[in-house]
Design an enzyme around this catalytic site. Structure first.
Site, mmCIF file in Angstrom:
data_model
loop_
_atom_site.group_PDB
_atom_site.id
_atom_site.type_symbol
_atom_site.label_atom_id
_atom_site.label_comp_id
_atom_site.label_asym_id
_atom_site.label_seq_id
_atom_site.Cartn_x
_atom_site.Cartn_y
_atom_site.Cartn_z
ATOM 1 N N LEU A 157 0.841 -1.192 0.000
ATOM 2 C CA LEU A 157 0.000 0.000 0.000
ATOM 3 C C LEU A 157 0.879 1.245 0.000
ATOM 4 O O LEU A 157 1.462 1.615 1.019
ATOM 5 C CB LEU A 157 -0.926 -0.008 1.224
ATOM 6 C CG LEU A 157 -1.777 -1.274 1.396
ATOM 7 C CD1 LEU A 157 -2.617 -1.181 2.657
ATOM 8 C CD2 LEU A 157 -2.655 -1.522 0.170
ATOM 9 N N GLU A 158 0.979 1.878 -1.148
ATOM 10 C CA GLU A 158 1.799 3.076 -1.282
ATOM 11 C C GLU A 158 1.177 3.994 -2.321
ATOM 12 O O GLU A 158 0.004 3.841 -2.686
ATOM 13 C CB GLU A 158 3.247 2.709 -1.603
ATOM 14 C CG GLU A 158 3.424 1.686 -2.716
ATOM 15 C CD GLU A 158 4.881 1.338 -2.965
ATOM 16 O OE1 GLU A 158 5.684 2.276 -3.133
ATOM 17 O OE2 GLU A 158 5.218 0.147 -2.998
#
Length: 408
Positions: A157-158
């Site tokens: 998750l970025e």
């Protein structure tokens, strides 16, 4: 994993993909993956990232033979580039009709190994952005779990997804549903690292997990592409992230470390940082001595020496830009998993500028430099392209003030 990953993971040419597939699946039967006995969670925690369709994929079986590695983190499952809520590889290859990655998985399992699949990454459209809620997001990922008989999954998750609170709620909710519906599934959550541990969006993601009552096997940070300089900066970030985990979830230090992971970048990072074998050893020692749950890196596609070894001071998706033997960095993952890798052989191509004593003065944070001045820093010689003061060589990127002139 920042700019380079964004550039190369979703927009590889057809020729590169074809070359990669032929290297991977030669001799392998295409089709549904065969069943596999689950590895220990420690192996899934040690699995390095591997792009099976892009960035000149290396032969997984050859890596296993050379290093003793048993687990691979295949990247990345995304939403379709044209929109929709169905899983694809890199936004273009539907999981539902895939035979290429299935062939890679079969070849790994035939040698006693296994894979985890990473969803998300830097760039591209994520399923959490396209799907309407957590349940539909989970259903999309479940397709990949079922097709490939997965026993591990990674939520990377970025940017740009982790800046979207609705998308992150979908991803965290999906992870929780998958964890409940697939007993024993190993789940890691990976996000950006900063000197303080993780940034505002990373902390918001942790708060979302707490609000939903979701606890994965680990939360991992990526301490690179953020002004880091070697292992000391990385271990400091891991210490700070441990404090964040404690304060967010009410854990003590040991419990927080047992739910903490490290995801590094081998060699030269996108922003010009360098992480060599000695840095990996230092972080590995930190991770094991503190009882951390995960130690991985980006990527096996890069775990080989460039030609020339320093790649003229640039970052590549297919080699490390540091002097090394093939799969040097994979052996640190093997060690973390509790196995003993074979001895490291010397690089097949010796460095053109072997490490030694630099013939120019060391960089000083207080000195003023003008165009044409040369300094030494972190084993490399650097050329100033204009006036500068207190800008550390190796942290300013390709377009910054310092030009890397190679090892010295």
């Amino acid at each position: 994993m920042k700019r380079l990953r964004a550039l190369l993971c979703g927009a590889a040419t057809a020729a590169l993909a074809t070359a990669g597939l032929s290297a991977f699946v030669a001799g392998q039967a295409a089709g549904a993956t065969s069943g596999a006995t689950a590895l220990s969670n420690r192996w899934y925690a040690a699995a390095p990232y591997l792009m099976p369709l892009d960035n000149n994929p290396p032969n997984a079986a050859a890596i296993m033979d050379a290093t003793g590695l048993k687990a691979f983190q295949l990247a990345f499952v995304l939403a379709p580039n044209g929109g929709g809520c169905s899983p694809t590889w890199g936004g273009t290859a539907p999981v539902s009709s895939d035979t290429a990655v299935a062939g890679v998985i079969d070849s790994i399992r035939a040698k006693g190994g296994d894979v985890s699949v990473s969803v998300g990454g830097y760039g591209g459209t994520k399923l959490g952005q396209n799907c309407s809620d957590a349940a539909s997001t989970a259903a999309a990922y479940q397709q990949a779990i079922t097709k490939y008989q997965l026993k591990a999954i990674d939520f990377d998750l970025e940017e740009p997804e982790y800046e979207n609170s609705t998308a992150i709620a979908h991803e965290i909710g999906a992870a929780k549903i998958l964890q409940q519906n697939n007993p024993g599934l190993y789940v890691s959550v990976t996000t950006a690292g900063t000197a303080d541990g993780t940034g505002w969006f990373g902390k918001q993601m942790l708060n979302e997990a707490k609000a939903q009552g979701f606890v994965p096997n680990n939360f991992s940070i990526m301490p690179f592409d953020g002004g880091f300089s070697g292992a000391a900066a990385q271990t400091s970030a891991l210490t700070n992230f441990n404090s964040i985990l404690q304060s967010t979830f009410g854990w003590n230090e040991a419990t927080a470390y047992a739910h903490e992971g490290f995801s590094g970048m081998n060699g030269r990072s996108d922003s010009g940082e360098y992480f060599r074998q000695a840095d990996f050893q230092t972080v590995l020692d930190y991770a094991t001595s503190h009882g951390m749950d995960r130690f991985t890196f980006w990527s096996l596609n890069r775990d080989r020496q460039c030609s020339p070894p320093d790649n003229n001071g640039t970052t590549s998706g297919t080699c490390s830009s540091v002097a090394q033997a093939d799969w040097d960095f994979a052996k640190y993952s093997v060690t973390f998993a509790g196995a003993t890798p074979p001895p490291t052989n010397p690089p097949t191509t010796p460095p053109t500028s072997p490490p030694g004593t630099c013939a120019v003065a060391a960089w000083s944070a207080t000195a003023v430099y003008t165009k044409g001045n040369e300094v030494s820093h972190s084993g490399h010689k650097w050329l100033a392209k204009w006036w500068t003061q207190n800008e550390e060589p190796g942290t300013t990127g390709e377009w910054g003030v310092w030009q890397d002139e190679g090892a010295c």
